[in-house]
Design a protein around this motif. Structure first.
Motif, PDB file in Angstrom:
ATOM      1  N   LEU A 407       0.801  -1.229   0.000  1.00 31.84           N
ATOM      2  CA  LEU A 407       0.000   0.000   0.000  1.00 31.84           C
ATOM      3  C   LEU A 407       0.834   1.279   0.000  1.00 31.84           C
ATOM      4  N   ILE A 408       2.158   1.163  -0.129  1.00 40.77           N
ATOM      5  CA  ILE A 408       2.974   2.370  -0.282  1.00 40.77           C
ATOM      6  C   ILE A 408       2.789   2.870  -1.722  1.00 40.77           C
ATOM      7  N   PRO A 409       2.477   4.142  -1.933  1.00 38.69           N
ATOM      8  CA  PRO A 409       2.143   4.625  -3.279  1.00 38.69           C
ATOM      9  C   PRO A 409       3.352   4.904  -4.172  1.00 38.69           C
ATOM     10  N   TYR A 410       4.496   4.337  -3.818  1.00 37.88           N
ATOM     11  CA  TYR A 410       5.696   4.498  -4.626  1.00 37.88           C
ATOM     12  C   TYR A 410       6.622   3.320  -4.324  1.00 37.88           C
ATOM     13  N   ALA A 411       7.678   3.171  -5.103  1.00 40.44           N
ATOM     14  CA  ALA A 411       8.628   2.077  -4.885  1.00 40.44           C
ATOM     15  C   ALA A 411       9.522   2.409  -3.702  1.00 40.44           C
ATOM     16  N   TYR A 412       9.546   1.522  -2.719  1.00 37.98           N
ATOM     17  CA  TYR A 412      10.408   1.715  -1.553  1.00 37.98           C
ATOM     18  C   TYR A 412      11.751   1.052  -1.816  1.00 37.98           C
ATOM     19  N   GLN A 413      12.830   1.802  -1.613  1.00 39.42           N
ATOM     20  CA  GLN A 413      14.182   1.295  -1.847  1.00 39.42           C
ATOM     21  C   GLN A 413      14.929   1.204  -0.526  1.00 39.42           C
ATOM     22  N   ASP A 414      15.559   0.049  -0.289  1.00 39.47           N
ATOM     23  CA  ASP A 414      16.282  -0.151   0.968  1.00 39.47           C
ATOM     24  C   ASP A 414      17.366  -1.193   0.740  1.00 39.47           C
ATOM     25  N   GLN A 415      18.597  -0.719   0.541  1.00 38.87           N
ATOM     26  CA  GLN A 415      19.686  -1.637   0.207  1.00 38.87           C
ATOM     27  C   GLN A 415      20.015  -2.597   1.344  1.00 38.87           C
ATOM     28  N   ALA A 416      19.757  -2.188   2.573  1.00 30.86           N
ATOM     29  CA  ALA A 416      20.121  -3.032   3.711  1.00 30.86           C
ATOM     30  C   ALA A 416      18.997  -3.974   4.132  1.00 30.86           C
ATOM     31  N   MET A 417      17.835  -3.856   3.522  1.00 35.66           N
ATOM     32  CA  MET A 417      16.680  -4.654   3.942  1.00 35.66           C
ATOM     33  C   MET A 417      16.712  -6.047   3.320  1.00 35.66           C
ATOM     34  N   ASP A 418      16.472  -7.050   4.147  1.00 33.27           N
ATOM     35  CA  ASP A 418      16.194  -8.405   3.682  1.00 33.27           C
ATOM     36  C   ASP A 418      14.673  -8.498   3.560  1.00 33.27           C
ATOM     37  N   PRO A 419      14.123  -8.482   2.341  1.00 32.47           N
ATOM     38  CA  PRO A 419      12.654  -8.452   2.207  1.00 32.47           C
ATOM     39  C   PRO A 419      11.960  -9.590   2.948  1.00 32.47           C
ATOM     40  N   ALA A 420      12.556 -10.784   2.936  1.00 38.11           N
ATOM     41  CA  ALA A 420      11.922 -11.913   3.627  1.00 38.11           C
ATOM     42  C   ALA A 420      11.831 -11.642   5.125  1.00 38.11           C
ATOM     43  N   LEU A 421      12.891 -11.095   5.690  1.00 36.61           N
ATOM     44  CA  LEU A 421      12.879 -10.762   7.118  1.00 36.61           C
ATOM     45  C   LEU A 421      11.871  -9.660   7.403  1.00 36.61           C
ATOM     46  N   ALA A 422      11.821  -8.643   6.538  1.00 40.51           N
ATOM     47  CA  ALA A 422      10.878  -7.541   6.745  1.00 40.51           C
ATOM     48  C   ALA A 422       9.442  -8.041   6.702  1.00 40.51           C
ATOM     49  N   HIS A 423       9.135  -8.915   5.751  1.00 36.54           N
ATOM     50  CA  HIS A 423       7.780  -9.489   5.690  1.00 36.54           C
ATOM     51  C   HIS A 423       7.503 -10.333   6.934  1.00 36.54           C
ATOM     52  N   ALA A 424       8.515 -11.070   7.405  1.00 33.10           N
ATOM     53  CA  ALA A 424       8.323 -11.912   8.591  1.00 33.10           C
ATOM     54  C   ALA A 424       8.034 -11.068   9.822  1.00 33.10           C
ATOM     55  N   ILE A 425       8.695  -9.930   9.962  1.00 30.15           N
ATOM     56  CA  ILE A 425       8.416  -9.036  11.086  1.00 30.15           C
ATOM     57  C   ILE A 425       6.966  -8.593  11.054  1.00 30.15           C
ATOM     58  N   CYS A 426       6.500  -8.216   9.874  1.00 27.67           N
ATOM     59  CA  CYS A 426       5.129  -7.723   9.744  1.00 27.67           C
ATOM     60  C   CYS A 426       4.094  -8.822   9.962  1.00 27.67           C
ATOM     61  N   GLU A 427       4.450 -10.076   9.657  1.00 31.58           N
ATOM     62  CA  GLU A 427       3.513 -11.197   9.797  1.00 31.58           C
ATOM     63  C   GLU A 427       3.558 -11.835  11.187  1.00 31.58           C
ATOM     64  N   ALA A 428       4.500 -11.402  12.023  1.00 31.02           N
ATOM     65  CA  ALA A 428       4.648 -11.993  13.354  1.00 31.02           C
ATOM     66  C   ALA A 428       3.413 -11.738  14.210  1.00 31.02           C
ATOM     67  N   ALA A 429       3.182 -12.637  15.172  1.00 29.66           N
ATOM     68  CA  ALA A 429       2.048 -12.455  16.081  1.00 29.66           C
ATOM     69  C   ALA A 429       2.189 -11.159  16.865  1.00 29.66           C
ATOM     70  N   ASP A 430       3.430 -10.773  17.151  1.00 31.26           N
ATOM     71  CA  ASP A 430       3.717  -9.524  17.858  1.00 31.26           C
ATOM     72  C   ASP A 430       4.760  -8.757  17.035  1.00 31.26           C
ATOM     73  N   PRO A 431       4.321  -7.968  16.049  1.00 30.65           N
ATOM     74  CA  PRO A 431       5.279  -7.265  15.170  1.00 30.65           C
ATOM     75  C   PRO A 431       6.228  -6.342  15.926  1.00 30.65           C
ATOM     76  N   VAL A 432       5.752  -5.711  16.992  1.00 27.33           N
ATOM     77  CA  VAL A 432       6.623  -4.810  17.743  1.00 27.33           C
ATOM     78  C   VAL A 432       7.774  -5.585  18.367  1.00 27.33           C
ATOM     79  N   ALA A 433       7.474  -6.712  18.997  1.00 31.60           N
ATOM     80  CA  ALA A 433       8.520  -7.522  19.622  1.00 31.60           C
ATOM     81  C   ALA A 433       9.487  -8.055  18.577  1.00 31.60           C
ATOM     82  N   ALA A 434       8.957  -8.506  17.440  1.00 30.04           N
ATOM     83  CA  ALA A 434       9.812  -9.029  16.367  1.00 30.04           C
ATOM     84  C   ALA A 434      10.724  -7.924  15.816  1.00 30.04           C
TER      85      ALA A 434
END
Length: 472
Positions: A407-434
């Motif tokens: 839902l971001i209205p533009y392409a987000y660029q992040d050279q240091a981000m592991d997309p799989a890890l970022a998605h896992a944080i968001c899908e966690a039962a407790d995203p804040v703790a993750a």
């Protein structure tokens, strides 16, 4: 007997790696101002390490390195300058031959570079992170004597050639936002050369180079077609390499140059013993609030930084973060921090800059550990509240969840981000703790109960803010 090198010898060269907008609105401007005073002892040359910006590079080549810079004050006053300090524009080739030859030449006394935070490939302990495929590929190339496209791969190839040709000492100068950038880039470079097994080169670099820390500042948005149109209307010159920036400009450099340097102090550059208090002020009072405004603005539908800055709630988040949590830990300082905070927010509110949230919001996975986590550590070490600074990572987590949902209205660029890890944080039962448990983001604070509690409270405030707001 001393000779007048300004008239009897070839010009000294500062070779810049990365002819992007920031370099052309900043370092090139200072040298152009020095030329205007009659001192042309030093000139600029430059090119890119990767085949990007091809149209701009070709435009610069066709114009002999010259281009027009538009600057804009917070009051909307525009000024136009023809910058002519770049005398050599090197076209990109896969073997980087043009850059290597220039960097190895004895007339080159400074090799400078502008990279993003993620472009250093360093972990929290300043060790090279070989999990990045391009860095690993460059290391293999270096072992075979070939150049690479990362900063370290390119510098290794240039310095190897310089050593072999007897080019002499050279200063390696950072022109970017990384804290302790000279020290950190040098650490990465030396590790890279050592890993490549180049023992002789490692000894040469240690003896013949220096890496002063530096702090740079000027908001420089990506050039748009409108900039080119305004330049044409104001100057009569149709310049495809035109760009714009704010009127504010600052450059602070530690005066540790091993092969001479331009007389930058004549044009307002601050040559200092230590850049530390200046870079800390900029990183925490400018870079971090900039990201705060970009993340918050995106969450409620703004496209531009000035829109968020003029939004009372968003401005208060940035103001309170600086006032409550940053100024106390940076005091005493040689800088009037409260005045600096106010100047920064005025600059962000400049509508003529039209700086986008997309540009400023990028690289959050580098900015949390580099720009924001130090304030957490210092506040907690003093037993003080972290409620105001906690709003920044909470905003980024909410922003990350929006990205996760597409839902971001533009392409987000992040050279240091592991997309799989970022998605896992968001899908966690407790995203804040993750989120707060991620060691690359938080270092020794990862999982700390005080961090989790503060970010959890801030995240609730962010959700309430977003729920109460919408813009069309």
């Amino acid at each position: 007997m001393a000779q007048d090198h300004a008239t009897s010898a070839p010009a000294r060269v500062m070779l810049h790696l990365g002819l992007g907008s920031f370099h052309r609105a900043h370092q090139a401007v200072y040298l152009d101002q020095l030329h205007a005073l009659g001192d042309s002892t030093w000139v600029l040359a430059g090119g890119n390490l990767r085949p990007d910006m091809a149209e701009t590079i070709e435009a610069l080549r066709s114009q002999g390195g010259a281009y027009t810079l538009e600057t804009v004050t917070p009051q909307g006053e525009r000024r136009y300058q023809r910058i002519q300090s770049i005398r050599t524009v090197v076209p990109w080739t896969a073997d980087l031959r043009g850059l290597i030859d220039l960097g190895a030449d004895a007339t080159t006394g400074i090799i400078s570079f502008t990279v993003t935070e993620a472009g250093y490939y360093l972990d929290a302990k300043n060790r090279l992170d070989l999990s990045f495929a391009d860095l690993k590929a460059d290391l293999e190339a270096a072992r075979e004597g070939r150049p690479g496209s990362t900063l370290y791969g390119a510098l290794t190839a240039i310095l190897r050639e310089r050593m072999n040709r007897g080019g002499g000492a050279v200063t390696l100068l950072n022109c970017d936002n990384l804290r302790h950038n000279g020290e950190r880039s040098r650490a990465g470079l030396l590790q890279f050369i050592e890993m490549a097994g180049e023992t002789e080169l490692l000894a040469w670099v240690l003896e013949h180079t220096s890496s002063p820390n530096a702090m740079v500042d000027r908001i420089t948005p990506r050039p748009t077609a409108e900039v080119r149109e305004r330049v044409l209307a104001a100057t009569g010159v149709d310049d495809p390499a035109a760009l714009m920036g704010e009127s504010f400009i600052q450059w602070v450099i530690e005066d540790r140059f091993v092969a001479g340097r331009p007389a930058w102090e004549r044009v307002g550059v601050e040559m200092v013993e230590s850049v530390a208090p200046y870079e800390e002020a900029k990183i925490r009072l400018l870079n971090a609030p900039h990201s705060c405004i970009a993340w918050a603005g995106t969450l409620i539908g703004y496209l531009y930084i000035h829109e968020g800055t003029h939004d009372a709630e968003i401005r208060r988040m940035a103001h309170d973060y600086v006032t409550d949590d940053v100024i106390p830990v940076l005091s005493p300082s040689p800088i009037d921090l409260a005045a600096y905070r106010d100047v920064v927010l005025d600059r962000f509110g400049n509508p003529a800059i039209a700086d986008t949230n997309q540009r400023v919001a990028m690289d959050g996975f580098s900015k949390i550990p580099g720009f924001i986590a130090p304030t957490f550590r210092e506040r907690l070490a003093r037993g003080e509240s972290i409620d105001s600074v906690a709003m920044l990572p909470a905003l980024f987590l909410a922003y990350l969840q929006r990205w996760h949902a597409g839902l971001i209205p533009y392409a987000y660029q992040d050279q240091a981000m592991d997309p799989a890890l970022a998605h896992a944080i968001c899908e966690a039962a407790d995203p804040v703790a993750a989120f707060c448990a991620d060691a690359p983001l938080w270092g020794p604070l990862a999982g700390d109960e005080r961090l989790v509690a503060a970010v959890r409270g801030a995240f609730s405030r962010v959700k309430a803010f977003v729920a109460s707001r919408s813009v069309s």
